[in-house]
Design an enzyme around this catalytic site. Sequence first.
Site, short mmCIF file in Angstrom:
data_model
loop_
_atom_site.label_atom_id
_atom_site.label_comp_id
_atom_site.label_asym_id
_atom_site.label_seq_id
_atom_site.Cartn_x
_atom_site.Cartn_y
_atom_site.Cartn_z
N GLU A 182 -11.87 5.17 5.38
CA GLU A 182 -11.44 5.81 6.62
C GLU A 182 -12.71 6.20 7.38
OE1 GLU A 182 -8.92 8.77 4.90
OE2 GLU A 182 -7.62 7.23 4.03
N PHE B 288 -1.29 6.74 12.41
CA PHE B 288 -1.64 8.11 12.02
C PHE B 288 -2.89 8.62 12.72
CE2 PHE B 288 -3.30 5.02 8.92
CZ PHE B 288 -4.64 5.10 9.25
N ASN C 188 1.62 11.72 5.82
CA ASN C 188 0.91 10.88 6.77
C ASN C 188 1.53 11.10 8.14
OD1 ASN C 188 -1.08 8.98 7.32
ND2 ASN C 188 -0.44 7.66 5.62
N TYR D 45 -16.61 29.88 47.25
CA TYR D 45 -15.86 28.78 46.62
C TYR D 45 -14.74 29.27 45.70
CZ TYR D 45 -19.34 25.27 48.10
OH TYR D 45 -20.14 24.42 48.81
N TYR E 179 0.82 -1.21 0.00
CA TYR E 179 0.00 0.00 0.00
C TYR E 179 0.86 1.26 0.00
CZ TYR E 179 -3.02 3.78 1.53
OH TYR E 179 -3.67 4.98 1.61
N HIS F 1 -3.68 16.55 -2.36
CA HIS F 1 -4.09 16.60 -0.96
C HIS F 1 -3.89 17.99 -0.34
CE1 HIS F 1 -4.40 12.35 -1.45
NE2 HIS F 1 -4.48 12.07 -0.17
N ARG G 215 -12.01 29.94 48.03
CA ARG G 215 -11.65 28.84 48.91
C ARG G 215 -11.19 27.60 48.17
NH1 ARG G 215 -16.14 25.90 52.12
NH2 ARG G 215 -17.28 27.78 51.53
#
Length: 497
Positions: A410, A326, A194, A278, A52, A82, A281
């Site tokens: 994915e 990844f 990646n 609070y 791959y 990309h 404190r």
Amino acid sequence: MLIYGIDRFSIDDILAIAQGTKKAKLNKKSKTQILKSQDDVAQIVASDRTVYGINTGFGPLCDTKISKEETAQLQHNLIISHAVGVGKPIDKKISKLMMIAKVHALSKGYSGVSLEMIERLIFMIDKDIIPVVPEQGSVGASGDLAPLSHLVLPLIGLGKVWDKDTPTDTAPVLKKHGIEPLKLGPKEGLGLINGTQFILAHAIVALEKMNYLLNLADLSAAMSIEAYRGSKSPFKKELHKIRPFRGSKKTASRMLKLLNHSENMKAHENCNRVQDPYSMRCVPQVHGASRNAYEHLKEMAETELNSVTDNPIVLSAEESVSGGNFHGQLMALPLDYATLAAAELGNISDRRSYLLLEGKFGLPRLLTESSGLNSGFMIPQYTSAALVTENKTLCFPASADSIPTSLGQEDHVSMGSISGRKLNRVLDNLVNIFAIELMFAAQGIEFRRPAKSSLIIEEAIALIRSEVPKLEDDRLIGEDILKIAEMIRQRKFKVEV
């Protein structure tokens, strides 16, 4: 000198490399690792074995075989297809951190990226040739594909780099430095884009901010307690010994030191107040919980910084593994946790600011002696409240969502890139929230004179008063907030005790 791919980098290390106060390089061992991985990929290509991303398409196209002759074009096409990020550019510092983290991961020798390509990245880091990277477009799994594509476009002569504060085309910058664009080899494009370096760089920047702001939160709280003439008994060591969370123990210890030798604390000894609210404190419990979240994020980020996060991982010429290193979930969850923790620091700060305006225990209403004609500090608390609520809206965990991508290949993603960006937005808002509390607290302490505060608090008041005078009658106090916020951004307040 730090060694890429060999040494374990800390968060402080990578920040120092980015700032130029530390150097990092390759040595013989790291170069050997890189060259072996490069050779392993070359053998895979020569063997014609299907692997791959080396001789197949990507994502849902993983079943499409690519010829030996087309493997280089495959990698080039990957990067240009990309690089589709949108939005404003991320800060130049974040881009530089991405580059350093990417070099460190690639130099471990499992990614098949060439020595020449890694050395070019190091050259760009050293010469401050920093790519322009858009802030939006990563889903935080399959790596930070879009932002990393923009990050590496300059390696092949495309995209933009920073010329001081201006984005400029890469080509003339490369020419100026006498270098040519590089050609991608098998798997190089995939190895470069990646990974989780976009998420990681945002986490590193956030950790640097949050570390200072956590300490400033304690100082700001101590100043408010001084102005309110609250009690320091909630910070006693004995109380936190029996509920020993690390963050609350550290905060309580710091609060005692910040309030040490304060004359305002003595005034509380004979008063008839049994308990403070609070927000005064419970500072150790609230700030301490945020400290715990910070420590968790830091631990996760340092592990990620020293990891290999691309895919597939090349173990040898005979073995490569398609896995999920990844996937950004391991960073997305602690980033979302830290976002909530940072927002809560602002939430409790706003409550302390509000208490100082109520006109109780010797303080005038709205911290002005002539209220009515003057609004005093009424409206800055509106600004604080608005920022606190904005931060609350940013607390929805991005990691709780997942939208399938790549035609379902994915099908679960982390959205960790959004987690990292949101945390930094919350921290930036926090600067202004603390600026308002510090302004209020300094004003409140003025009404306690001639009583003296602790030395560190007196120094903080002097710093504020160097640019922001005590409020007598209404003036443009919006500018005062901005001045104090800038002091915070420049780390002018002493916060270590």
